[in-house]
Each structure stands twice: as structure tokens, then as C-alpha cells.
Design a protein around this motif. Sequence first.
Motif, PDB file in Angstrom:
ATOM      1  N   SER A  51     -40.694   0.293  37.491  1.00  0.00           N
ATOM      2  CA  SER A  51     -39.551   1.105  35.852  1.00  0.00           C
ATOM      3  C   SER A  51     -39.075   0.342  34.207  1.00  0.00           C
ATOM      4  CB  SER A  51     -38.577   2.052  35.947  1.00  0.00           C
ATOM      5  OG  SER A  51     -37.116   1.158  36.797  1.00  0.00           O
ATOM      6  N   GLY A  52     -38.279  -0.515  34.922  1.00  0.00           N
ATOM      7  CA  GLY A  52     -38.172  -1.869  33.673  1.00  0.00           C
ATOM      8  C   GLY A  52     -39.858  -1.934  33.341  1.00  0.00           C
ATOM      9  N   GLN A  53     -40.401  -2.293  34.128  1.00  0.00           N
ATOM     10  CA  GLN A  53     -42.059  -3.456  33.148  1.00  0.00           C
ATOM     11  C   GLN A  53     -42.345  -1.293  32.659  1.00  0.00           C
ATOM     12  OE1 GLN A  53     -43.640  -5.787  33.187  1.00  0.00           O
ATOM     13  NE2 GLN A  53     -41.441  -6.832  34.416  1.00  0.00           N
ATOM     14  N   SER A  64     -44.093   1.222  27.830  1.00  0.00           N
ATOM     15  CA  SER A  64     -44.335   1.992  26.786  1.00  0.00           C
ATOM     16  C   SER A  64     -43.825   2.305  25.797  1.00  0.00           C
ATOM     17  CB  SER A  64     -44.501   3.888  27.680  1.00  0.00           C
ATOM     18  OG  SER A  64     -43.090   3.693  28.439  1.00  0.00           O
ATOM     19  N   SER A  65     -42.461   1.774  24.820  1.00  0.00           N
ATOM     20  CA  SER A  65     -41.484   2.623  24.415  1.00  0.00           C
ATOM     21  C   SER A  65     -41.978   1.647  23.351  1.00  0.00           C
ATOM     22  CB  SER A  65     -39.968   1.961  24.737  1.00  0.00           C
ATOM     23  OG  SER A  65     -39.305   2.798  24.326  1.00  0.00           O
ATOM     24  N   ASP A 109     -39.014   1.866  20.832  1.00  0.00           N
ATOM     25  CA  ASP A 109     -37.997   1.742  20.069  1.00  0.00           C
ATOM     26  C   ASP A 109     -37.403   0.571  20.118  1.00  0.00           C
ATOM     27  OD1 ASP A 109     -35.289   2.945  18.851  1.00  0.00           O
ATOM     28  OD2 ASP A 109     -35.080   3.351  20.711  1.00  0.00           O
ATOM     29  N   PRO A 110     -37.014  -0.346  19.505  1.00  0.00           N
ATOM     30  CA  PRO A 110     -36.121  -1.667  19.836  1.00  0.00           C
ATOM     31  C   PRO A 110     -34.995  -1.847  20.193  1.00  0.00           C
ATOM     32  CG  PRO A 110     -36.832  -0.958  17.232  1.00  0.00           C
ATOM     33  CD  PRO A 110     -37.414   0.091  18.054  1.00  0.00           C
ATOM     34  N   ALA A 111     -34.497  -0.676  19.910  1.00  0.00           N
ATOM     35  CA  ALA A 111     -33.299  -0.316  20.767  1.00  0.00           C
ATOM     36  C   ALA A 111     -33.172  -0.827  22.525  1.00  0.00           C
ATOM     37  CB  ALA A 111     -32.281   0.507  19.991  1.00  0.00           C
ATOM     38  N   LEU A 112     -34.137   0.407  22.305  1.00  0.00           N
ATOM     39  CA  LEU A 112     -34.247   0.440  24.260  1.00  0.00           C
ATOM     40  C   LEU A 112     -34.866  -0.283  24.774  1.00  0.00           C
ATOM     41  CD1 LEU A 112     -34.428   2.809  26.191  1.00  0.00           C
ATOM     42  CD2 LEU A 112     -36.152   3.182  25.503  1.00  0.00           C
ATOM     43  N   ARG A 113     -36.033  -1.067  24.225  1.00  0.00           N
ATOM     44  CA  ARG A 113     -36.419  -2.239  24.507  1.00  0.00           C
ATOM     45  C   ARG A 113     -35.333  -3.399  24.444  1.00  0.00           C
ATOM     46  NH1 ARG A 113     -41.589  -2.640  24.779  1.00  0.00           N
ATOM     47  NH2 ARG A 113     -42.215  -5.064  24.449  1.00  0.00           N
ATOM     48  N   VAL A 114     -34.650  -3.786  23.725  1.00  0.00           N
ATOM     49  CA  VAL A 114     -34.010  -4.881  24.036  1.00  0.00           C
ATOM     50  C   VAL A 114     -32.443  -4.235  24.497  1.00  0.00           C
ATOM     51  CG1 VAL A 114     -31.566  -5.988  22.478  1.00  0.00           C
ATOM     52  CG2 VAL A 114     -33.903  -5.455  21.415  1.00  0.00           C
ATOM     53  N   THR A 115     -32.368  -3.496  24.789  1.00  0.00           N
ATOM     54  CA  THR A 115     -31.525  -3.487  26.032  1.00  0.00           C
ATOM     55  C   THR A 115     -31.909  -3.223  27.310  1.00  0.00           C
ATOM     56  OG1 THR A 115     -30.818  -1.280  24.564  1.00  0.00           O
ATOM     57  CG2 THR A 115     -29.577  -1.198  26.682  1.00  0.00           C
ATOM     58  N   VAL A 116     -33.166  -2.745  27.758  1.00  0.00           N
ATOM     59  CA  VAL A 116     -33.821  -2.948  29.060  1.00  0.00           C
ATOM     60  C   VAL A 116     -34.191  -4.722  29.346  1.00  0.00           C
ATOM     61  CG1 VAL A 116     -35.644  -2.707  30.526  1.00  0.00           C
ATOM     62  CG2 VAL A 116     -34.627  -0.410  28.726  1.00  0.00           C
ATOM     63  N   CYS A 135     -39.275  -9.690  26.312  1.00  0.00           N
ATOM     64  CA  CYS A 135     -39.294  -8.805  24.879  1.00  0.00           C
ATOM     65  C   CYS A 135     -40.886  -9.050  24.614  1.00  0.00           C
ATOM     66  CB  CYS A 135     -38.835  -9.083  23.844  1.00  0.00           C
ATOM     67  SG  CYS A 135     -36.439  -8.725  24.263  1.00  0.00           S
ATOM     68  N   GLY A 136     -41.439 -10.048  25.341  1.00  0.00           N
ATOM     69  CA  GLY A 136     -43.056 -10.858  24.881  1.00  0.00           C
ATOM     70  C   GLY A 136     -44.260  -9.098  24.974  1.00  0.00           C
ATOM     71  N   ILE A 137     -43.619  -8.178  25.889  1.00  0.00           N
ATOM     72  CA  ILE A 137     -43.945  -7.351  27.132  1.00  0.00           C
ATOM     73  C   ILE A 137     -44.882  -6.102  25.433  1.00  0.00           C
ATOM     74  CG2 ILE A 137     -44.091  -5.138  28.463  1.00  0.00           C
ATOM     75  CD1 ILE A 137     -42.832  -7.218  30.093  1.00  0.00           C
ATOM     76  N   GLN A 138     -45.757  -6.340  25.176  1.00  0.00           N
ATOM     77  CA  GLN A 138     -46.264  -5.285  24.380  1.00  0.00           C
ATOM     78  C   GLN A 138     -46.454  -3.807  24.292  1.00  0.00           C
ATOM     79  OE1 GLN A 138     -46.555  -6.474  20.809  1.00  0.00           O
ATOM     80  NE2 GLN A 138     -46.290  -8.351  21.490  1.00  0.00           N
ATOM     81  N   PRO A 139     -45.846  -2.925  23.417  1.00  0.00           N
ATOM     82  CA  PRO A 139     -46.069  -1.908  24.373  1.00  0.00           C
ATOM     83  C   PRO A 139     -47.608  -1.314  23.789  1.00  0.00           C
ATOM     84  CG  PRO A 139     -44.676  -1.358  21.713  1.00  0.00           C
ATOM     85  CD  PRO A 139     -44.912  -2.914  22.366  1.00  0.00           C
TER      86      PRO A 139
END
Length: 138
Positions: free
Chosen positions: A66-68, A73-74, A76-83, A133-137
Motif C-alpha cells: 500500500s505504501g509503494q 500513483s499519487s 499530491d505532494p502533501a500525501l507523498r510527504v506524509t506517507v 521520496c524518489g519514487i516517481q508517480p
Amino acid sequence: MLLGLSIVLGFASIGFLCWLLFLCALYAAPLFVAAMVCTMLYYHAMMSGTHAILAGIAAGIMVLVSGQAILASSRDPALRVTVSTLLALPAALAGFGTALGLCGMGEMSAIPTYLFATFGALCVGGAAWARLCGIQPA
């Protein structure tokens, strides 16, 4: 001769353990969740050991997938930073424990030991966070 060899091998082993810690830091959160679920189900739900272990492994896999998936897929920067932060916090805790253990082998007082351990937590947590954070959507 043997003293020099032991010093070189000591530095090499500490370097190997630090490399392994940085490499496996991404998997600290799924491992933490798997261990907690396994422990809680075994002691509080009175499940058998095999069932608790299988449920813990399933929970860890769900956290990892789920994290990956959210990071891949997201947009949204706020969601990506939070996860990314939530997945990197157990890595920082592992870095703190590792640095505290390595500093505990020497004869240091408490304040420098905890300062080095905090620095280790920042380094390992920051490295895990940067890799997440380096995982690109897609």
C-alpha cells in the motif's frame, strides 16, 4: 600485525553493518508492523504461533504494497510527504538504536552517546525518506 588486522576488520564490519542498515531501512516500517501484529495476535487474541506469524507477514506485506502503491500513483505532494514520513519513522528509530548500540560498545558518557545516536537516527531516517521520496508517480 594482529592489532592492525583487527582494527581494519573492525572498521570493515562496522561499515558493512551501516551499509546493510541503510539498504534495509526502507523495509523497517513493514517489519515493525508485522512484528507488532504478530505479537498482539499471539498474546492478546490467543492465536497459535503459526497463525499469528502468517497474519503478521500478511500485515507487513499489506503495509509495503500500500505504501509503494500510494507513492507510485499519487501526485499530491502533501500525501507523498506524509506517507514517506510515516514509512521512514521506523527507519529512524532503527538508526537510533543501531547508533546507540555501536556507541555503547565504547567508553562514552551518556550525553555524547545520545548525541551520536540522534545523529544516526537523522542520517538513517533521512536516507530512507529521500529514497521513498524518489519514487516517481506513474
